[in-house]
Design a protein around this motif. Structure first.
Motif, PDB file in Angstrom:
ATOM      1  N   GLY A  67      10.304 -16.183  -4.225  1.00  0.00           N
ATOM      2  CA  GLY A  67      11.004 -15.135  -3.592  1.00  0.00           C
ATOM      3  C   GLY A  67      10.050 -14.027  -3.456  1.00  0.00           C
ATOM      4  O   GLY A  67      10.644 -13.055  -3.207  1.00  0.00           O
ATOM      5  N   LYS A  68       8.982 -13.949  -3.562  1.00  0.00           N
ATOM      6  CA  LYS A  68       7.938 -13.159  -3.820  1.00  0.00           C
ATOM      7  C   LYS A  68       7.848 -12.063  -2.789  1.00  0.00           C
ATOM      8  O   LYS A  68       8.156 -11.027  -2.853  1.00  0.00           O
ATOM      9  CB  LYS A  68       6.626 -13.944  -4.050  1.00  0.00           C
ATOM     10  N   ILE A  69       7.920 -12.764  -1.579  1.00  0.00           N
ATOM     11  CA  ILE A  69       7.924 -11.581  -0.348  1.00  0.00           C
ATOM     12  C   ILE A  69       9.120 -10.773  -0.175  1.00  0.00           C
ATOM     13  O   ILE A  69       8.975  -9.577   0.013  1.00  0.00           O
ATOM     14  CB  ILE A  69       7.447 -12.587   0.940  1.00  0.00           C
ATOM     15  N   GLY A  70      10.317 -11.492  -0.366  1.00  0.00           N
ATOM     16  CA  GLY A  70      11.368 -10.894  -0.287  1.00  0.00           C
ATOM     17  C   GLY A  70      11.723  -9.773  -1.302  1.00  0.00           C
ATOM     18  O   GLY A  70      11.970  -8.726  -0.919  1.00  0.00           O
ATOM     19  N   GLY A  71      11.111 -10.224  -2.580  1.00  0.00           N
ATOM     20  CA  GLY A  71      10.902  -9.220  -3.538  1.00  0.00           C
ATOM     21  C   GLY A  71      10.342  -7.981  -3.289  1.00  0.00           C
ATOM     22  O   GLY A  71      10.616  -6.596  -3.614  1.00  0.00           O
ATOM     23  N   ILE A  72       9.124  -8.059  -2.695  1.00  0.00           N
ATOM     24  CA  ILE A  72       8.386  -7.099  -2.374  1.00  0.00           C
ATOM     25  C   ILE A  72       8.634  -6.150  -1.397  1.00  0.00           C
ATOM     26  O   ILE A  72       9.060  -4.971  -1.505  1.00  0.00           O
ATOM     27  CB  ILE A  72       6.830  -7.578  -1.977  1.00  0.00           C
ATOM     28  N   ALA A 104       0.861  -1.111  -0.185  1.00  0.00           N
ATOM     29  CA  ALA A 104       0.087   0.065   0.105  1.00  0.00           C
ATOM     30  C   ALA A 104       0.735   1.324  -0.085  1.00  0.00           C
ATOM     31  O   ALA A 104       0.244   2.350  -0.375  1.00  0.00           O
ATOM     32  CB  ALA A 104      -0.939   0.141   1.120  1.00  0.00           C
ATOM     33  N   GLN A 105       2.121   1.179   0.605  1.00  0.00           N
ATOM     34  CA  GLN A 105       2.974   2.495   0.656  1.00  0.00           C
ATOM     35  C   GLN A 105       4.282   2.250  -0.097  1.00  0.00           C
ATOM     36  O   GLN A 105       5.331   2.405   0.369  1.00  0.00           O
ATOM     37  CB  GLN A 105       3.187   2.849   2.012  1.00  0.00           C
ATOM     38  N   ALA A 106       4.018   1.549  -1.436  1.00  0.00           N
ATOM     39  CA  ALA A 106       5.222   1.076  -2.123  1.00  0.00           C
ATOM     40  C   ALA A 106       5.992   2.265  -2.680  1.00  0.00           C
ATOM     41  O   ALA A 106       5.595   3.140  -2.941  1.00  0.00           O
ATOM     42  CB  ALA A 106       4.674   0.055  -2.974  1.00  0.00           C
ATOM     43  N   LEU A 107       7.301   2.246  -2.581  1.00  0.00           N
ATOM     44  CA  LEU A 107       8.294   3.129  -3.022  1.00  0.00           C
ATOM     45  C   LEU A 107       8.432   2.916  -4.503  1.00  0.00           C
ATOM     46  O   LEU A 107       8.497   3.958  -5.481  1.00  0.00           O
ATOM     47  CB  LEU A 107       9.670   2.997  -2.570  1.00  0.00           C
ATOM     48  N   LEU A 108       8.310   1.563  -4.945  1.00  0.00           N
ATOM     49  CA  LEU A 108       8.739   1.082  -6.269  1.00  0.00           C
ATOM     50  C   LEU A 108       7.542   0.141  -6.694  1.00  0.00           C
ATOM     51  O   LEU A 108       7.020  -0.532  -5.649  1.00  0.00           O
ATOM     52  CB  LEU A 108       9.879   0.444  -6.762  1.00  0.00           C
ATOM     53  N   PRO A 109       7.150   0.078  -7.799  1.00  0.00           N
ATOM     54  CA  PRO A 109       6.049  -1.011  -7.916  1.00  0.00           C
ATOM     55  C   PRO A 109       6.810  -2.463  -8.127  1.00  0.00           C
ATOM     56  O   PRO A 109       7.892  -2.496  -8.595  1.00  0.00           O
ATOM     57  CB  PRO A 109       5.618  -0.577  -9.495  1.00  0.00           C
ATOM     58  N   SER A 110       6.238  -3.392  -7.437  1.00  0.00           N
ATOM     59  CA  SER A 110       6.729  -4.623  -7.474  1.00  0.00           C
ATOM     60  C   SER A 110       6.678  -5.375  -8.963  1.00  0.00           C
ATOM     61  O   SER A 110       5.724  -5.395  -9.183  1.00  0.00           O
ATOM     62  CB  SER A 110       6.267  -5.580  -6.373  1.00  0.00           C
ATOM     63  N   THR A 111       7.966  -5.881  -8.985  1.00  0.00           N
ATOM     64  CA  THR A 111       7.818  -6.871 -10.458  1.00  0.00           C
ATOM     65  C   THR A 111       7.786  -8.227 -10.138  1.00  0.00           C
ATOM     66  O   THR A 111       7.739  -8.948 -10.955  1.00  0.00           O
ATOM     67  CB  THR A 111       9.106  -6.425 -10.990  1.00  0.00           C
TER      68      THR A 111
END
Length: 477
Positions: free
Chosen positions: A53-58, A38-45
Motif C-alpha cells: 500500500g506504499k503509494i496509497g500511503g504516500i 518532494a513537497q510532502a506535508l507530512l513525512p511518509s511512514t
DNA sequence: CCTTGATCATTA
DNA sequence: TAATGATCAAGG
C-alpha cells in the motif's frame, strides 16, 4: 477541538469541505510520486519497498497530510470522505486497466454478524470516496504518474442496491457460520476477498462454529472500478440498465434481464426485428444487435454500465435445433503468447472473461440458415462453479505448459491443394471446458512466442461439448 | 488497420 | 459430422 483547528490550518485545504478536498485531489493530477514526496506535508511512514500500500500511503500522508491509521472512520472524517488510490496498468488489452481490487475495510467476522448495513463499517467507508487513479510503474514505482481524481458517491443508482445486497449476502453467510465458504465470486461489486500475511497465519475464528476461516476484507471488485475508470475516459460509451428497467435491484438482476428474453423465446430474429421496428441487421453480429434492442437499449453500440461493473459478458451461441449442440465454440480475446507464458493463473486475463456470462442461444437447423429460421432459445447466466474453476485452472496450466515448451510453434503442412499452418498444442478433444485455437485476423496474422518461434495468434475458447452441457442444464432450471 | 465477436471451410 | 485451422464483418 483546539487540535483539530491547528491541524486544519496547517493544511493547504479544508478537510471539512468536500469541494476543497476535491480541489486538493485534482491538484495532484499529473505529478509523480517523486514530486509528491518532494513537497510532502507530512513525512511518509510507509516507505518500505515491500509495502503493497506504499503509494496509497504516500499520497495520503504527503499530499493530504493525513497520518496512516487503521481506524474504521473515513480518512477525511469531518467530510465523511474515504480516500482510495487505484493503480492502473497496461493489460494484455489495449489501454489502461485497473490493476487490482480496492480494499474497503477489514472484516471482523464476529462483529460483522452483529452489524446492520445502514450503520456498518463498510457503508461508512463507501458513502463518499475520493478516487485517485495513477499509472503504476512496476520497474520504478516512484515514477508512477497520477492520472485522475474524482469524487464518487454511493447514490441511489443500481450500484448502491447491488453493493447493499452484496454486503447483506456476506453478512448472512457469516452469521450462519459459513465464513470459510465465502468467495469473491459470490458478489457482484463488493466482494469478501482474502487478506493477510500469507504462510497459513491468516486463519481467524467466526460465529457459530469452531471452523476457522481465512481472514477477509470487503473490497470493490476490479470489474467495478474498471468500469468507473472507463466511464471517466469516455462517458458517452455507456448506457445504464436502470434507465430501461427502473425497478431492477441486485437481487432480482438476473431475473429482470431474463424476463424480456424469455418473452421472445421461440420467435425468429426477423419477427423480433419487426416487433422492435428495426431493420433486420445483416452480418455476423445481427443476433447481438437485435437482442440488445430487445432488452430496451437505445444504442446498439454502447456498453451496458452494469454489465461492465459486474464483469458480465453477453454471448450469442448458435445452437443446433436437433440436439441443442452448439454449432460453434465460443471465443475469447486473442492473447499474446509471450505474456501468457509468464502470467500467473491468479491474475490471468482468462479469469476475467469467463467469470460471468449471459448466454443467449439462437437455434437453427443448419449452420447457415437464413434469419427467419433462426429462433431465440432460452437464455441463461453462467458462473463457473468451484469444480469448474479447478478444471479451467488445470486446463489453463496445461496450455501454458505446452506453450512454454514451444508447442505453439507453427509448421506449414501440405493438405491437398492447400498449405496450412499447424501447431502442436492440445486439442479441444483433450479437454473438458477450454481449449486454445488460432484466432487471427487472417492467415498472415502471425505472432512470435517467447522462444522466437513463429506462431498464429491464439485465443482460449469454450469447448462446444461443455457449452452443450450448460444449455442442457439450463432447461432443468 | 486493429479488436472483437462470430462463423466459415476443409479434411478425415 | 466432428475437429480445428482460417477468415469475416462491423466498429473504432
Amino acid at each position: 477541538m483546539n487540535r483539530s483547528r491547528t491541524e486544519s490550518s496547517d493544511l493547504p485545504y479544508d478537510p471539512k469541505s468536500e469541494s476543497s478536498i476535491l480541489k486538493r485531489g485534482q491538484a495532484v493530477v499529473g505529478l509523480t510520486i517523486t514530486d509528491v514526496l518532494a513537497q510532502a506535508l507530512l513525512p511518509s511512514t510507509t516507505l518500505h519497498p515491500k509495502d503493497k500500500g506504499k503509494i496509497g500511503g504516500i499520497i495520503q500522508e504527503c499530499w493530504f497530510g493525513i497520518p496512516c491509521n487503521n481506524r474504521p472512520e473515513p480518512d477525511f472524517n469531518d467530510a465523511g470522505i474515504e480516500l482510495k488510490i487505484i493503480p492502473l496498468e497496461t493489460g494484455t488489452k489495449k489501454g489502461l486497466r485497473v490493476k487490482e481490487r480496492t480494499k474497503v475495510c477489514a472484516i471482523e467476522y464476529v462483529d460483522l454478524a452483529r452489524q446492520e448495513w445502514l450503520t456498518s463499517h463498510a457503508k461508512i467507508k463507501l458513502n463518499k470516496i475520493l478516487f485517485v487513479y495513477y499509472i503504476y510503474d512496476k520497474a520504478n514505482p516512484e515514477r508512477s504518474v497520477i492520472k485522475h481524481c474524482e469524487l464518487w458517491k454511493l447514490d441511489d443508482s443500481l450500484s448502491k442496491r447491488v453493493i447493499t445486497d452484496d454486503w447483506i449476502r456476506v453478512r448472512n453467510k457469516v452469521k450462519k457460520g459459513e465464513a470459510h465458504e465465502l468467495s469473491e465470486s459470490q458478489s457482484n461489486i463488493l466482494g469478501a476477498s482474502t487478506t493477510g500475511q500469507g504462510h497459513g497465519r491468516d486463519m481467524v475464528s467466526q460465529p457459530m462454529t469452531k471452523i476457522l476461516a481465512k481472514k477477509r476484507a470487503f473490497s470493490l471488485k476490479p470489474s467495478f472500478t474498471n468500469q468507473l475508470w472507463a466511464a471517466i475516459q469516455d462517458p458517452t460509451k455507456f448506457e445504464s440498465i436502470v434507465e430501461v428497467m427502473p425497478d431492477i435491484t441486485g437481487l432480482n438482476f438476473e431475473a429482470k434481464i431474463l424476463a424480456p428474453l424469455f418473452d421472445l423465446e421461440g420467435r425468429s430474429l426477423v419477427q423480433i426485428a419487426e416487433q422492435f421496428d428495426i431493420e433486420p441487421p445483416k452480418g455476423k453480429n445481427a443476433a447481438a444487435t437485435i437482442l440488445k434492442k430487445a432488452l430496451g437499449f437505445k444504442h446498439v453500440n454502447s456498453r451496458i454500465t452494469e454489465f461492465d461493473q459486474f464483469g458480465l459478458e453477453a454471448r450469442v451461441i448458435p445452437i443446433r435445433t436437433k440436439d441443442y449442440r452448439p454449432w460453434e465454440s465460443t471465443s475469447f480475446a486473442p492473447m499474446d503468447l509471450k505474456e501468457f507464458v509468464i502470467e500467473e493463473w491468479e491474475e490471468s486475463s482468462l479469469q476475467q472473461y469467463i467469470d460471468y456470462i449471459l448466454f443467449i442461444p439462437v437455434y437453427r437447423a443448419t449452420p447457415k440458415a437464413p434469419m427467419d429460421e433462426k429462433r431465440l432459445g432460452k437464455s441463461f447466466f453462467w458462473r463457473p462453479s468451484k469444480e469448474e474453476w479447478s478444471i479451467i485452472e488445470a486446463e489453463w496450466r496445461l496450455f501454458q505448459a505446452a506453450v512454454k515448451e514451444g508447442r505453439a510453434k507453427t509448421r506449414l503442412i501440405q493438405k491437398k491443394e492447400k498449405i496450412i499452418r499447424v501447431s502442436d498444442l492440445p486439442k479441444e478433444s483433450d479437454t473438458r471446458i477450454i481449449h486454445m485455437r488460432p484466432h487471427g485476423e487472417d492467415g498472415d496474422d502471425m505472432d512470435v512466442d517467447h522462444l522466437g518461434n513463429p506462431v498464429v495468434k491464439q485465443s482460449f475458447w469454450l469447448n462446444k461439448e461443455f457449452v452443450h452441457e450448460l444449455v442442457e442444464r439450463s432447461f432443468r432450471k
